[in-house]
Scaffold this active site. Structure first.
Site, mmCIF file in Angstrom:
data_model
loop_
_atom_site.group_PDB
_atom_site.id
_atom_site.type_symbol
_atom_site.label_atom_id
_atom_site.label_comp_id
_atom_site.label_asym_id
_atom_site.label_seq_id
_atom_site.Cartn_x
_atom_site.Cartn_y
_atom_site.Cartn_z
ATOM 1 N N TYR A 53 0.891 -1.295 -0.052
ATOM 2 C CA TYR A 53 -0.047 -0.176 -0.057
ATOM 3 C C TYR A 53 0.998 1.320 0.349
ATOM 4 C CZ TYR A 53 -3.965 -3.034 1.316
ATOM 5 O OH TYR A 53 -5.161 -3.979 1.292
ATOM 6 N N SER A 207 -13.711 -3.792 0.564
ATOM 7 C CA SER A 207 -14.465 -3.114 -0.288
ATOM 8 C C SER A 207 -15.990 -3.434 0.250
ATOM 9 C CB SER A 207 -14.183 -3.578 -1.754
ATOM 10 O OG SER A 207 -13.047 -3.202 -2.037
ATOM 11 N N PRO A 208 -16.373 -3.445 1.463
ATOM 12 C CA PRO A 208 -17.959 -3.666 1.787
ATOM 13 C C PRO A 208 -19.080 -2.809 1.176
ATOM 14 C CG PRO A 208 -16.617 -2.621 3.513
ATOM 15 C CD PRO A 208 -15.550 -2.857 2.645
ATOM 16 N N LEU A 209 -18.396 -1.716 0.797
ATOM 17 C CA LEU A 209 -19.299 -0.720 0.116
ATOM 18 C C LEU A 209 -19.364 -0.476 -1.453
ATOM 19 C CD1 LEU A 209 -18.558 2.430 2.468
ATOM 20 C CD2 LEU A 209 -20.536 0.823 2.742
ATOM 21 N N GLY A 212 -17.322 1.765 -3.179
ATOM 22 C CA GLY A 212 -17.884 3.027 -3.037
ATOM 23 C C GLY A 212 -19.369 3.269 -3.667
ATOM 24 N N GLY A 216 -24.383 5.354 -3.115
ATOM 25 C CA GLY A 216 -25.088 6.154 -3.867
ATOM 26 C C GLY A 216 -24.611 7.193 -4.743
ATOM 27 N N LYS A 217 -23.466 7.597 -4.404
ATOM 28 C CA LYS A 217 -22.941 8.964 -4.962
ATOM 29 C C LYS A 217 -22.710 8.588 -6.709
ATOM 30 C CE LYS A 217 -17.895 7.397 -3.815
ATOM 31 N NZ LYS A 217 -17.014 8.048 -2.835
#
Length: 326
Positions: A53, A207-209, A212, A216-217
């Site tokens: 990273y 990456s649980p979202l 991103g 909703g973005k």
């Protein structure tokens, strides 16, 4: 924040983890410090990083902040090794490389040990036993307290975990596996998650979202400050199709009904899935992270959880279902 056991071990970690993928690259010292302080003050303990990273800068930055901002004893530091910047060989699971990488990680982190050391990915060019020996040496030497893997498919995880449990001598059982898992990526439910549950290995979703997208973005356009508008656009694009849009719409509808954010709904869903220990959340700044941490007080009603299950259900047939029902 609630604490959970990591697999079938005595190690307890916060049920939300702090990710550092962008530290030292897109996230500077000021924002990283704000995130770490907010996370610790909310009761968070698990901080996830890796030797690649930021080319090592994420580990170095974390090492600079620990003790200065947060006591080392209050954190469960997890790092990974095995990914290499070589176009001809993406992963190196050799014992020599892994142990050298661990020593370099400890130096950057400014600590004598990591709480959890993970093999970043399966290396088909190295005998698995050799890779696993590195975990045994790391734990027996005190450089790592617990060991795990990352990005292993079902058979790879089952083989590695079973080897550690069944082989003679002192072997280190696998505590965890880190895999991408969200309402937009439920592939781990096919074989990885059943293997992890059966073998007592805790799942740490990355990456649980949905990279991103589940916030909703991206519903109407790509925000100029988002990852989708940077050189990481290829990371986001797979989740911008019609199927993903239907899932995002359902998440937004659920959020409206619960008077909360789509982020909270998506994160609560994956956090409370069977076998999940702690989703790892990355953020640009402390404000974003604080919004994610607010999910601690949210439990999804059964009817909403079932609706989200249905709209995002992956297609799994033979051999995952009883053949006689097909």
């Amino acid at each position: 924040m609630e604490q959970r056991h990591l697999g079938s071990t005595g190690l307890r970690v916060s049920r939300i983890g702090l990710g550092t993928l962008t530290w030292g690259r897109d996230t500077g010292e000021h924002d990283a410090a704000g995130q770490l302080k907010a996370f610790w003050e909310a009761g968070g303990t698990l901080v996830d990083t890796a030797d690649v990273y930021g080319g090592g800068d994420a580990e170095y930055l974390l090492g600079q902040l620990v003790e200065r901002l947060v006591p080392r004893r209050d954190l469960v530091i997890a790092t990974k090794a095995g990914s290499v910047p070589d176009p001809d060989r993406r992963f190196d699971g050799s014992r020599g490389h892994l142990l050298a990488a661990l020593d370099a990680s400890l130096d950057r982190l400014g600590t004598d040990y990591v709480d959890l050391w993970q093999i970043h990915a399966f290396d088909s060019e190295t005998p698995l036993d050799e890779t696993l020996q590195a975990l045994d040496i790391a734990v027996s030497s005190g450089r790592a307290r617990y060991a795990g893997v990352s990005n292993f498919c079902g058979w790879q995880l089952a083989k590695a975990a079973t080897w550690q449990l069944a082989s003679p001598g002192i072997r280190t059982r696998l505590a965890s596996t880190q895999m991408e898992y969200s309402l937009l990526q439920r592939g781990v439910e096919r074989e990885v998650l059943p293997a992890a549950l059966d073998l007592g290995v805790g799942l740490l979703p990355s990456s649980p979202l949905g990279r991103g997208v589940l916030t909703g973005k991206y519903r109407h356009a790509t925000p100029p400050e988002s990852r989708g508008a940077t050189d990481m656009a290829m990371f986001v694009e797979p989740y911008l199709d019609g199927a993903a849009s239907r899932v995002v719409d359902a998440v937004v509808t659920a959020a409206d009904g619960l008077a909360t954010s789509p982020l909270a709904v998506a994160l609560a869903w994956v956090r409370d899935r069977p076998g999940v220990v702690a989703p790892v959340v990355g953020a640009r700044n402390a404000q974003q992270l604080t919004e994610a941490l607010s999910v601690e007080g949210l439990s999804l009603p059964d009817e909403i959880r079932r609706a989200l299950d249905d709209v995002s259900a992956p297609v799994h047939h033979y051999p995952d279902q009883d053949w006689s029902t097909l």
